[in-house]
Design a protein around this motif. Sequence first.
Motif, mmCIF file in Angstrom:
data_model
loop_
_atom_site.group_PDB
_atom_site.id
_atom_site.type_symbol
_atom_site.label_atom_id
_atom_site.label_comp_id
_atom_site.label_asym_id
_atom_site.label_seq_id
_atom_site.Cartn_x
_atom_site.Cartn_y
_atom_site.Cartn_z
ATOM 1 N N VAL A 185 0.986 -1.036 -0.087
ATOM 2 C CA VAL A 185 -0.067 -0.120 -0.179
ATOM 3 C C VAL A 185 0.974 1.220 0.196
ATOM 4 O O VAL A 185 1.612 1.461 0.895
ATOM 5 C CB VAL A 185 -0.672 0.174 1.191
ATOM 6 N N HIS A 186 1.044 2.036 -0.873
ATOM 7 C CA HIS A 186 1.637 3.091 -1.348
ATOM 8 C C HIS A 186 1.277 4.168 -1.753
ATOM 9 O O HIS A 186 0.225 4.113 -2.261
ATOM 10 C CB HIS A 186 2.900 2.439 -2.560
ATOM 11 N N GLY A 187 1.814 5.430 -1.275
ATOM 12 C CA GLY A 187 1.361 6.600 -1.731
ATOM 13 C C GLY A 187 1.973 7.802 -1.694
ATOM 14 O O GLY A 187 3.430 7.696 -1.375
ATOM 15 N N SER A 188 1.717 9.009 -1.586
ATOM 16 C CA SER A 188 2.316 10.432 -1.714
ATOM 17 C C SER A 188 2.709 10.578 -0.095
ATOM 18 O O SER A 188 2.124 10.029 0.819
ATOM 19 C CB SER A 188 1.654 11.510 -2.186
ATOM 20 N N ARG A 189 3.918 11.218 -0.065
ATOM 21 C CA ARG A 189 4.667 11.720 1.078
ATOM 22 C C ARG A 189 3.588 12.529 1.849
ATOM 23 O O ARG A 189 3.232 12.610 3.219
ATOM 24 C CB ARG A 189 5.881 12.256 0.961
ATOM 25 N N ALA A 190 2.671 13.685 0.965
ATOM 26 C CA ALA A 190 1.905 14.410 1.697
ATOM 27 C C ALA A 190 0.806 13.618 2.331
ATOM 28 O O ALA A 190 0.410 13.968 3.529
ATOM 29 C CB ALA A 190 1.369 15.287 0.592
ATOM 30 N N LEU A 191 0.274 12.721 1.716
ATOM 31 C CA LEU A 191 -0.896 11.816 2.219
ATOM 32 C C LEU A 191 -0.611 11.163 3.624
ATOM 33 O O LEU A 191 -0.977 11.144 4.481
ATOM 34 C CB LEU A 191 -1.534 10.888 1.326
ATOM 35 N N LEU A 192 0.827 10.644 3.462
ATOM 36 C CA LEU A 192 1.367 9.929 4.719
ATOM 37 C C LEU A 192 1.605 10.949 5.780
ATOM 38 O O LEU A 192 1.092 10.370 7.016
ATOM 39 C CB LEU A 192 2.623 9.330 4.313
ATOM 40 N N GLU A 193 2.038 12.013 5.768
ATOM 41 C CA GLU A 193 2.114 13.081 6.875
ATOM 42 C C GLU A 193 0.903 13.284 7.428
ATOM 43 O O GLU A 193 0.487 13.420 8.376
ATOM 44 C CB GLU A 193 3.004 14.330 6.066
ATOM 45 N N GLU A 194 -0.186 13.724 6.424
ATOM 46 C CA GLU A 194 -1.592 14.006 6.957
ATOM 47 C C GLU A 194 -2.052 12.830 7.636
ATOM 48 O O GLU A 194 -2.464 13.335 8.709
ATOM 49 C CB GLU A 194 -2.431 14.211 5.518
ATOM 50 N N ARG A 195 -1.850 11.755 7.268
ATOM 51 C CA ARG A 195 -2.535 10.412 8.267
ATOM 52 C C ARG A 195 -1.784 10.188 9.275
ATOM 53 O O ARG A 195 -2.493 10.213 10.324
ATOM 54 C CB ARG A 195 -2.396 9.014 7.296
ATOM 55 N N LEU A 196 -0.450 10.396 9.476
ATOM 56 C CA LEU A 196 0.338 10.248 10.624
ATOM 57 C C LEU A 196 -0.010 11.305 11.666
ATOM 58 O O LEU A 196 -0.027 11.107 12.898
ATOM 59 C CB LEU A 196 1.669 10.092 10.331
ATOM 60 N N GLN A 197 -0.299 12.654 11.121
ATOM 61 C CA GLN A 197 -0.524 13.868 12.199
ATOM 62 C C GLN A 197 -1.934 13.622 12.530
ATOM 63 O O GLN A 197 -2.136 13.987 13.887
ATOM 64 C CB GLN A 197 -0.611 15.034 11.333
ATOM 65 N N SER A 198 -2.790 13.104 11.786
ATOM 66 C CA SER A 198 -4.139 12.667 12.415
ATOM 67 C C SER A 198 -4.457 11.709 13.432
ATOM 68 O O SER A 198 -5.462 11.619 13.762
ATOM 69 C CB SER A 198 -5.433 12.974 11.283
ATOM 70 N N ARG A 199 -3.577 10.622 13.207
ATOM 71 C CA ARG A 199 -3.695 9.562 13.797
ATOM 72 C C ARG A 199 -3.486 9.462 15.427
ATOM 73 O O ARG A 199 -2.511 10.335 15.785
ATOM 74 C CB ARG A 199 -2.752 8.557 13.386
ATOM 75 N N GLU A 200 -4.466 9.006 16.119
ATOM 76 C CA GLU A 200 -4.312 9.239 17.550
ATOM 77 C C GLU A 200 -4.138 7.709 18.137
ATOM 78 O O GLU A 200 -4.354 6.774 17.872
ATOM 79 C CB GLU A 200 -5.631 9.630 18.066
ATOM 80 N N GLY A 201 -3.265 7.901 19.450
ATOM 81 C CA GLY A 201 -3.041 6.588 20.028
ATOM 82 C C GLY A 201 -2.088 5.630 19.545
ATOM 83 O O GLY A 201 -1.940 4.589 20.112
ATOM 84 N N HIS A 202 -1.397 5.815 18.551
ATOM 85 C CA HIS A 202 -0.230 4.892 18.052
ATOM 86 C C HIS A 202 0.919 5.199 18.221
ATOM 87 O O HIS A 202 1.113 6.598 18.451
ATOM 88 C CB HIS A 202 -0.480 5.002 16.500
ATOM 89 N N PHE A 203 1.664 4.392 18.742
ATOM 90 C CA PHE A 203 3.296 4.584 19.219
ATOM 91 C C PHE A 203 4.133 5.147 18.241
ATOM 92 O O PHE A 203 5.297 5.661 18.630
ATOM 93 C CB PHE A 203 3.815 3.329 19.807
ATOM 94 N N PHE A 204 3.809 5.274 17.105
ATOM 95 C CA PHE A 204 4.838 5.534 15.988
ATOM 96 C C PHE A 204 4.665 6.970 15.742
ATOM 97 O O PHE A 204 3.717 7.452 15.029
ATOM 98 C CB PHE A 204 4.505 4.734 14.750
ATOM 99 N N PRO A 205 5.516 7.577 16.285
ATOM 100 C CA PRO A 205 5.543 9.148 15.775
ATOM 101 C C PRO A 205 5.719 9.761 14.169
ATOM 102 O O PRO A 205 6.639 9.005 13.718
ATOM 103 C CB PRO A 205 6.554 9.962 16.798
#
Length: 175
Positions: A111-131
């Motif tokens: 499952v692959h995609g743009s850096r921008a979408l990855l950053e957006e998802r990571l910033q909005s994710r709550e409760g995950h140990f991966f910063p």
Amino acid sequence: MVAAVSGAVQHIVVMGVSGSGKSTTGGALAARLGWPFIEGDGFHPEANVAKMRAGVPLDDDDRAPWLRALAQAFARNQAAGQGSVMGCSALKRAYRDILRGGAPRVRFLHVHGSRALLEERLQSREGHFFPAKLLDSQLATLEMLGPDEDGAVVDMALSVEDQVDQALRLLGLRA
């Protein structure tokens, strides 16, 4: 990618960097196939989780026991005659080789995609140990599937349903 062999028990690793949607897509694929879903993050030893929470990237030595435990999960399902789907970053070919050691037929869905979408998802994710700040280390480590590796790539920007439909078609699976 390598063509599918139908009828044999097989296992699919839904791979990609953190934030790509491995767990979501993998869970949906497993549900569609009627196979169990294995959440790879649940196999990390506490030392790995603590390291990532502290913003320190894992190295090959950190990942090795984790990958062996995941391969053993495939081996258990294989012994039971049960296919399975696993969410696991599987960033390097060497890591995928360890996973392939767990069963005769281990395939990959990247499952692959743009850096921008990855950053957006990571910033909005709550409760995950991966910063989110570890994204660069994962992208630097990522080795795309080789042409001789049994697998396919889907775009993470697609809906989960479309990703699963595409995965089933590309991997030659029926659900």
